[in-house]
Scaffold this motif. Structure first.
Motif, PDB file in Angstrom:
ATOM      1  N   THR A  59       0.853  -1.189   0.000  1.00 49.77           N
ATOM      2  CA  THR A  59       0.000   0.000   0.000  1.00 49.77           C
ATOM      3  C   THR A  59       0.886   1.234   0.000  1.00 49.77           C
ATOM      4  OG1 THR A  59      -1.901   1.021   1.085  1.00 49.77           O
ATOM      5  CG2 THR A  59      -0.189   0.157   2.544  1.00 49.77           C
ATOM      6  N   TRP A  89      -2.223   6.343  -1.598  1.00 49.39           N
ATOM      7  CA  TRP A  89      -3.499   5.622  -1.779  1.00 49.39           C
ATOM      8  C   TRP A  89      -4.395   5.831  -0.555  1.00 49.39           C
ATOM      9  CZ3 TRP A  89      -7.102   2.376   0.151  1.00 49.39           C
ATOM     10  CH2 TRP A  89      -8.004   1.803  -0.735  1.00 49.39           C
ATOM     11  N   ARG A  99      -7.867   8.052  -0.774  1.00 50.03           N
ATOM     12  CA  ARG A  99      -9.124   7.279  -0.736  1.00 50.03           C
ATOM     13  C   ARG A  99      -9.879   7.426   0.566  1.00 50.03           C
ATOM     14  NH1 ARG A  99     -10.155   3.601  -5.349  1.00 50.03           N
ATOM     15  NH2 ARG A  99      -8.326   4.021  -6.608  1.00 50.03           N
ATOM     16  N   CYS A 122     -19.575   0.285  14.913  1.00 50.85           N
ATOM     17  CA  CYS A 122     -19.189   1.707  14.877  1.00 50.85           C
ATOM     18  C   CYS A 122     -20.320   2.644  15.288  1.00 50.85           C
ATOM     19  CB  CYS A 122     -18.692   2.089  13.490  1.00 50.85           C
ATOM     20  SG  CYS A 122     -17.294   1.119  12.941  1.00 50.85           S
ATOM     21  N   ARG A 178      -4.848  -5.576   3.079  1.00 53.61           N
ATOM     22  CA  ARG A 178      -4.648  -4.126   2.987  1.00 53.61           C
ATOM     23  C   ARG A 178      -5.972  -3.364   2.885  1.00 53.61           C
ATOM     24  NH1 ARG A 178      -2.440  -3.166  -3.233  1.00 53.61           N
ATOM     25  NH2 ARG A 178      -4.300  -3.990  -4.255  1.00 53.61           N
ATOM     26  N   GLY A 182     -15.773  -3.058   1.161  1.00 62.79           N
ATOM     27  CA  GLY A 182     -15.736  -1.604   1.311  1.00 62.79           C
ATOM     28  C   GLY A 182     -16.763  -0.833   0.498  1.00 62.79           C
ATOM     29  N   GLN A 183     -16.893  -1.179  -0.803  1.00 64.93           N
ATOM     30  CA  GLN A 183     -17.784  -0.385  -1.652  1.00 64.93           C
ATOM     31  C   GLN A 183     -19.249  -0.566  -1.267  1.00 64.93           C
ATOM     32  OE1 GLN A 183     -17.098  -0.723  -5.809  1.00 64.93           O
ATOM     33  NE2 GLN A 183     -15.020   0.086  -5.660  1.00 64.93           N
ATOM     34  N   ALA A 194     -15.184   7.366   9.190  1.00 67.81           N
ATOM     35  CA  ALA A 194     -14.780   6.119   8.529  1.00 67.81           C
ATOM     36  C   ALA A 194     -14.098   6.396   7.206  1.00 67.81           C
ATOM     37  CB  ALA A 194     -15.984   5.220   8.304  1.00 67.81           C
ATOM     38  N   ASN A 195     -14.493   7.510   6.579  1.00 66.93           N
ATOM     39  CA  ASN A 195     -13.903   7.867   5.295  1.00 66.93           C
ATOM     40  C   ASN A 195     -14.162   9.355   5.075  1.00 66.93           C
ATOM     41  OD1 ASN A 195     -13.607   8.379   2.444  1.00 66.93           O
ATOM     42  ND2 ASN A 195     -13.517   6.159   2.181  1.00 66.93           N
ATOM     43  N   ARG A 241     -14.370  11.035   2.449  1.00 68.76           N
ATOM     44  CA  ARG A 241     -15.337  11.307   1.373  1.00 68.76           C
ATOM     45  C   ARG A 241     -16.776  11.227   1.894  1.00 68.76           C
ATOM     46  NH1 ARG A 241     -14.454   7.171  -3.029  1.00 68.76           N
ATOM     47  NH2 ARG A 241     -13.284   6.004  -1.501  1.00 68.76           N
TER      48      ARG A 241
HETATM   49  C1  LIG Z   1     -12.475   0.877   1.775  1.00 65.21           C
HETATM   50  C2  LIG Z   1     -12.522   2.012   0.785  1.00 65.21           C
HETATM   51  C3  LIG Z   1     -11.639   3.142   1.263  1.00 65.21           C
HETATM   52  C4  LIG Z   1     -12.004   1.525  -0.558  1.00 65.21           C
HETATM   53  O1  LIG Z   1     -12.029   2.588  -1.491  1.00 65.21           O
HETATM   54  P1  LIG Z   1     -12.530   2.325  -2.986  1.00 65.21           P
HETATM   55  O2  LIG Z   1     -12.354   3.602  -3.698  1.00 65.21           O
HETATM   56  O3  LIG Z   1     -13.915   1.745  -2.875  1.00 65.21           O
HETATM   57  O4  LIG Z   1     -11.463   1.273  -3.489  1.00 65.21           O
HETATM   58  P2  LIG Z   1     -11.703  -0.162  -4.136  1.00 65.21           P
HETATM   59  O5  LIG Z   1     -12.193  -1.093  -3.072  1.00 65.21           O
HETATM   60  O6  LIG Z   1     -12.538   0.026  -5.354  1.00 65.21           O
HETATM   61  O7  LIG Z   1     -10.246  -0.560  -4.527  1.00 65.21           O
HETATM   62  C5  LIG Z   1      -9.586   0.120  -5.590  1.00 65.21           C
HETATM   63  C6  LIG Z   1      -8.258  -0.561  -5.847  1.00 65.21           C
HETATM   64  O8  LIG Z   1      -7.361  -0.280  -4.769  1.00 65.21           O
HETATM   65  C7  LIG Z   1      -6.825  -1.506  -4.253  1.00 65.21           C
HETATM   66  N1  LIG Z   1      -6.641  -1.352  -2.808  1.00 65.21           N
HETATM   67  C8  LIG Z   1      -7.499  -1.680  -1.825  1.00 65.21           C
HETATM   68  N2  LIG Z   1      -6.958  -1.362  -0.636  1.00 65.21           N
HETATM   69  C9  LIG Z   1      -5.755  -0.827  -0.890  1.00 65.21           C
HETATM   70  C10 LIG Z   1      -4.727  -0.311  -0.065  1.00 65.21           C
HETATM   71  N3  LIG Z   1      -4.829  -0.266   1.270  1.00 65.21           N
HETATM   72  N4  LIG Z   1      -3.602   0.170  -0.664  1.00 65.21           N
HETATM   73  C11 LIG Z   1      -3.474   0.150  -1.995  1.00 65.21           C
HETATM   74  N5  LIG Z   1      -4.411  -0.334  -2.817  1.00 65.21           N
HETATM   75  C12 LIG Z   1      -5.540  -0.811  -2.268  1.00 65.21           C
HETATM   76  C13 LIG Z   1      -7.863  -2.547  -4.600  1.00 65.21           C
HETATM   77  O9  LIG Z   1      -7.242  -3.805  -4.651  1.00 65.21           O
HETATM   78  C14 LIG Z   1      -8.337  -2.085  -5.948  1.00 65.21           C
HETATM   79  O10 LIG Z   1      -7.404  -2.476  -6.927  1.00 65.21           O
HETATM   80  P3  LIG Z   1      -7.880  -2.939  -8.407  1.00 65.21           P
HETATM   81  O11 LIG Z   1      -8.528  -1.728  -8.965  1.00 65.21           O
HETATM   82  O12 LIG Z   1      -6.595  -3.317  -9.037  1.00 65.21           O
HETATM   83  O13 LIG Z   1      -8.826  -4.075  -8.159  1.00 65.21           O
HETATM   84  C15 LIG Z   1     -13.977   2.540   0.628  1.00 65.21           C
HETATM   85  O14 LIG Z   1     -14.758   1.602  -0.076  1.00 65.21           O
HETATM   86  C16 LIG Z   1     -14.630   2.832   1.930  1.00 65.21           C
HETATM   87  O15 LIG Z   1     -14.234   3.702   2.675  1.00 65.21           O
HETATM   88  N6  LIG Z   1     -15.715   2.132   2.263  1.00 65.21           N
HETATM   89  C17 LIG Z   1     -16.428   2.345   3.497  1.00 65.21           C
HETATM   90  C18 LIG Z   1     -15.950   1.310   4.422  1.00 65.21           C
HETATM   91  C19 LIG Z   1     -15.868   1.729   5.828  1.00 65.21           C
HETATM   92  O16 LIG Z   1     -15.572   2.823   6.137  1.00 65.21           O
HETATM   93  N7  LIG Z   1     -16.143   0.791   6.692  1.00 65.21           N
HETATM   94  C20 LIG Z   1     -16.111   0.971   8.066  1.00 65.21           C
HETATM   95  C21 LIG Z   1     -17.387   0.550   8.597  1.00 65.21           C
HETATM   96  S1  LIG Z   1     -17.731   1.404  10.064  1.00 65.21           S
END
Ligand SMILES: CC(C)(COP(=O)(O)OP(=O)(O)OC[C@H]1O[C@@H](n2cnc3c(N)ncnc32)[C@H](O)[C@@H]1OP(=O)(O)O)[C@@H](O)C(=O)NCCC(=O)NCCS
Length: 363
Positions: free
Chosen positions: A30, A34, A38, A112, A151, A213-214, A250-251, A253
């Motif tokens: 990671t 990133w 994100r 949470c 990750r 996550g999504q 949590a995020n 965004r």
């Molecule tokens: C988890 C979260 C940050 C991921 O962001 P995203 O924009 O949806 O990212 P994606 O899951 O689509 O992953 C995008 C790419 O990054 C990669 N990736 C995932 N985690 C990574 C990390 N830590 N470092 C680098 N790359 C990573 C994935 O493998 C994917 O690669 P690919 O495109 O080659 O398949 C986002 O979905 C989120 O915040 N969700 C809410 C979850 C949350 O907050 N939960 C807590 C509950 S209280």
């Protein structure tokens, strides 16, 4: 005369060991870039002590801020999904540690959303005359349950605790309206199966942590928006009445989305995710403490709060702050600074998990 649940004390406990995104990148595929772009997270805390120790420090700080003796507390609710023990509950440990011998004590697991759930039910109990002084705590040591080889989830979470004291009052303040809910159709998208269905005699060391996550993101937006709308409807208030937004962290965004939805004035959305990541039920009370410490919350402010978490639980609450925004006593007690580093704490967990996955792959 109506009864309300005034927030008279608040306190937090954030462990001293810091793990930066660059620290994570030393063993995970990671990068700081990133994670930062994100999620908004820059670093998180890793606790060297059990969850209940953090809960105790946060509780003592909240009591000091209210200048209330622990023996006056008649109920302790600890919101957590990372209790030190399954039996007895963590609230009984806090009761013992702070000497709150007149308090009933129970734990609440709404992941949470736990702290807002606790506030919702504690406020209801005070309004109904069942309790007068309720200590609510959110405390988590998530770094112990994460799968450090994954990750997509390992970078998101951190440890900490926060607490509030709610007291019966005639002032029209505290949690004035709230909505809590649960989207159980999606209960599997965030799960860790260590329950009674889990065969511990067959435990292969692989943490069965499932995290989509999504899907969580999409449902969180929907659930929190609906809960906020519900609270507006209950109170007849609109976005124009909101002075500040203190949401779950949590995020970044998601926080920005809520800020736009509630049309919160510039600088009046509490953001501290960069320092702590997601500390689950501890997030909200820590965020409230820091909003008070930085002067974001002014006397009489109307604050919107929104949360979501595993379950998928969800909620929103409208809080009117009272006249006092400063603690009566010293509420800055912390854990000792001289413990192990974050990487010293995490690397053995990472190595254990990696070896377990390799064994499972071979078996
Ligand atoms: C988890 C979260 C940050 C991921 O962001 P995203 O924009 O949806 O990212 P994606 O899951 O689509 O992953 C995008 C790419 O990054 C990669 N990736 C995932 N985690 C990574 C990390 N830590 N470092 C680098 N790359 C990573 C994935 O493998 C994917 O690669 P690919 O495109 O080659 O398949 C986002 O979905 C989120 O915040 N969700 C809410 C979850 C949350 O907050 N939960 C807590 C509950 S209280």
């Amino acid at each position: 005369m109506m009864t309300y649940a005034e927030i008279t004390g608040w306190g937090k406990c954030v462990p001293p060991a810091i793990m930066t995104n660059d620290d994570l990148a030393t063993f995970l595929d990671t990068s700081d870039e990133w994670i930062r772009t994100r999620t908004g997270i820059e670093e998180r805390r890793v606790s060297a002590v059990g969850t209940s120790t953090m809960a105790r420090v946060a509780a003592e700080n909240a009591l000091a801020a209210a200048d209330v003796d622990a023996t006056e507390v008649d109920l302790i609710i600890v919101a957590s999904c990372t209790a030190d023990e399954i039996i007895p509950n963590m609230a009984s440990k806090v009761q013992q540690d702070i000497g709150a011998k007149n308090a009933a004590a129970f734990d609440l697991n709404a992941a949470c959303s736990g702290f807002l759930y606790a506030m919702h039910y504690a406020t209801g109990a005070i309004k109904a005359g069942m309790h007068q002084k309720v200590l609510i705590i959110g405390a988590e040591r998530l770094t112990r349950i994460l799968d450090w080889t994954k990750r997509e989830s390992a970078v998101l979470f951190g440890d900490g605790a926060g607490a509030m004291l709610l007291e019966s009052s005639e002032n029209e303040v505290g949690l004035l309206a709230s909505k809590v809910s649960c989207d159980a159709d999606a209960r599997d998208v965030l799960s860790l199966d260590f329950g009674l269905g889990f065969d511990r005699y067959d435990f292969d060391g692989v943490m069965p942590f499932n995290f989509e996550g999504q899907e969580i993101f999409k449902r969180a937006v929907k659930g929190m928006s609906a809960a906020i709308e519900d609270v507006f409807k209950q109170t007849g208030k609109t976005v124009d009445d909101i002075d500040a937004l203190i949401p779950h962290q949590a995020n970044k965004r998601l926080i920005d989305f809520l800020g736009k939805m509630c049309k919160v004035p510039e600088g009046k959305t509490m953001v501290n995710i960069q320092k702590y990541g997601n500390t689950s039920s501890a997030t909200l009370p820590i965020a409230f403490c820091e909003a008070l410490e930085t002067g974001m919350v002014k006397p009489g402010d109307t604050i919107m709060s929104a949360v979501f978490g595993g379950g998928l639980t969800c909620g929103a609450g409208l809080i009117r702050w009272g006249e006092r925004v400063t603690p009566l006593g010293d509420n800055q007690k912390t854990l000792p600074e001289d413990g192990p580093s974050a990487l010293d704490l995490i690397l053995p967990l990472y190595k254990g998990s990696k070896a377990a996955w390799e064994n499972k792959g071979r078996g």
